[in-house]
Scaffold this motif. Structure first.
Motif, short mmCIF file in Angstrom:
data_model
loop_
_atom_site.label_atom_id
_atom_site.label_comp_id
_atom_site.label_asym_id
_atom_site.label_seq_id
_atom_site.Cartn_x
_atom_site.Cartn_y
_atom_site.Cartn_z
N TRP A 1 0.86 -1.18 0.00
CA TRP A 1 0.00 0.00 0.00
C TRP A 1 0.90 1.23 0.00
O TRP A 1 1.44 1.61 1.03
CB TRP A 1 -0.91 -0.02 1.23
CG TRP A 1 -2.00 0.97 1.19
CD1 TRP A 1 -2.84 1.25 0.14
CD2 TRP A 1 -2.40 1.85 2.24
NE1 TRP A 1 -3.72 2.23 0.48
CE2 TRP A 1 -3.48 2.62 1.78
CE3 TRP A 1 -1.96 2.05 3.55
CZ2 TRP A 1 -4.12 3.58 2.57
CZ3 TRP A 1 -2.59 3.00 4.32
CH2 TRP A 1 -3.66 3.75 3.82
N ARG A 2 1.09 1.81 -1.19
CA ARG A 2 2.04 2.91 -1.34
C ARG A 2 1.29 4.18 -1.71
O ARG A 2 0.22 4.15 -2.29
CB ARG A 2 3.04 2.58 -2.44
CG ARG A 2 3.73 1.25 -2.25
CD ARG A 2 5.04 1.30 -1.52
NE ARG A 2 5.99 2.03 -2.32
CZ ARG A 2 6.84 2.91 -1.83
NH1 ARG A 2 6.85 3.20 -0.56
NH2 ARG A 2 7.69 3.54 -2.59
N PRO B 1 4.73 14.30 -7.73
CA PRO B 1 6.12 13.85 -7.69
C PRO B 1 7.12 14.85 -8.26
O PRO B 1 8.23 14.99 -7.75
CB PRO B 1 6.12 12.56 -8.50
CG PRO B 1 4.71 12.12 -8.56
CD PRO B 1 3.87 13.34 -8.43
N GLY B 2 6.74 15.56 -9.29
CA GLY B 2 7.66 16.53 -9.90
C GLY B 2 7.98 17.70 -9.01
O GLY B 2 9.07 18.28 -9.09
N ALA C 1 11.37 6.18 -8.00
CA ALA C 1 11.10 6.19 -9.44
C ALA C 1 9.63 5.97 -9.76
O ALA C 1 9.14 6.45 -10.78
CB ALA C 1 11.96 5.13 -10.14
N ASP C 2 8.90 5.27 -8.88
CA ASP C 2 7.47 5.00 -9.12
C ASP C 2 6.57 6.17 -8.73
O ASP C 2 5.35 6.10 -8.85
CB ASP C 2 7.03 3.73 -8.40
CG ASP C 2 7.11 3.83 -6.88
OD1 ASP C 2 7.54 4.88 -6.35
OD2 ASP C 2 6.74 2.84 -6.22
N GLY C 3 7.15 7.27 -8.24
CA GLY C 3 6.37 8.44 -7.85
C GLY C 3 5.85 8.40 -6.44
O GLY C 3 5.23 9.36 -5.98
N CYS C 4 6.11 7.31 -5.73
CA CYS C 4 5.69 7.19 -4.34
C CYS C 4 6.81 7.68 -3.42
O CYS C 4 7.98 7.70 -3.81
CB CYS C 4 5.37 5.73 -3.99
SG CYS C 4 3.91 5.11 -4.84
#
Length: 83
Positions: free
Chosen positions: A12-13, A20-21, A29-32
């Motif tokens: 659960w992320r 993310p930016g 890398a996955d934006g989490c």
């Protein structure tokens, strides 16, 4: 408001409210978010990005019509610079 700047659960992320930016030093890398606050310290994550995300979380809460009575931190992330 429970300010979260990390996401430790394997299944659960979650990522930043600000996107993310906007807080690239806080995410994988996955934006989490990173899994552990210590990773933020190791990376030298910019305090400005941490504050930006905390403000975004507060703004989201207020946009939902909730005015917080208190603020705390997820997994002692406020101590990142002290590690």
């Amino acid at each position: 408001l429970h300010v979260a700047l990390n996401s430790e659960w394997p299944a659960w992320r979650w990522g930043p409210v600000s996107g993310p930016g906007a807080v690239a030093g806080l995410v994988e890398a996955d934006g989490c978010f990173t899994r552990e606050p210590g990773v933020l310290h190791e990376r030298g994550a910019p305090v400005e990005q941490m504050l930006r995300e905390a403000r975004a979380q507060l703004a989201r809460l207020r946009a939902l019509g909730i005015e917080p009575d208190y603020l705390d931190e997820h997994m002692f992330v406020g101590r990142v610079g002290d590690l």
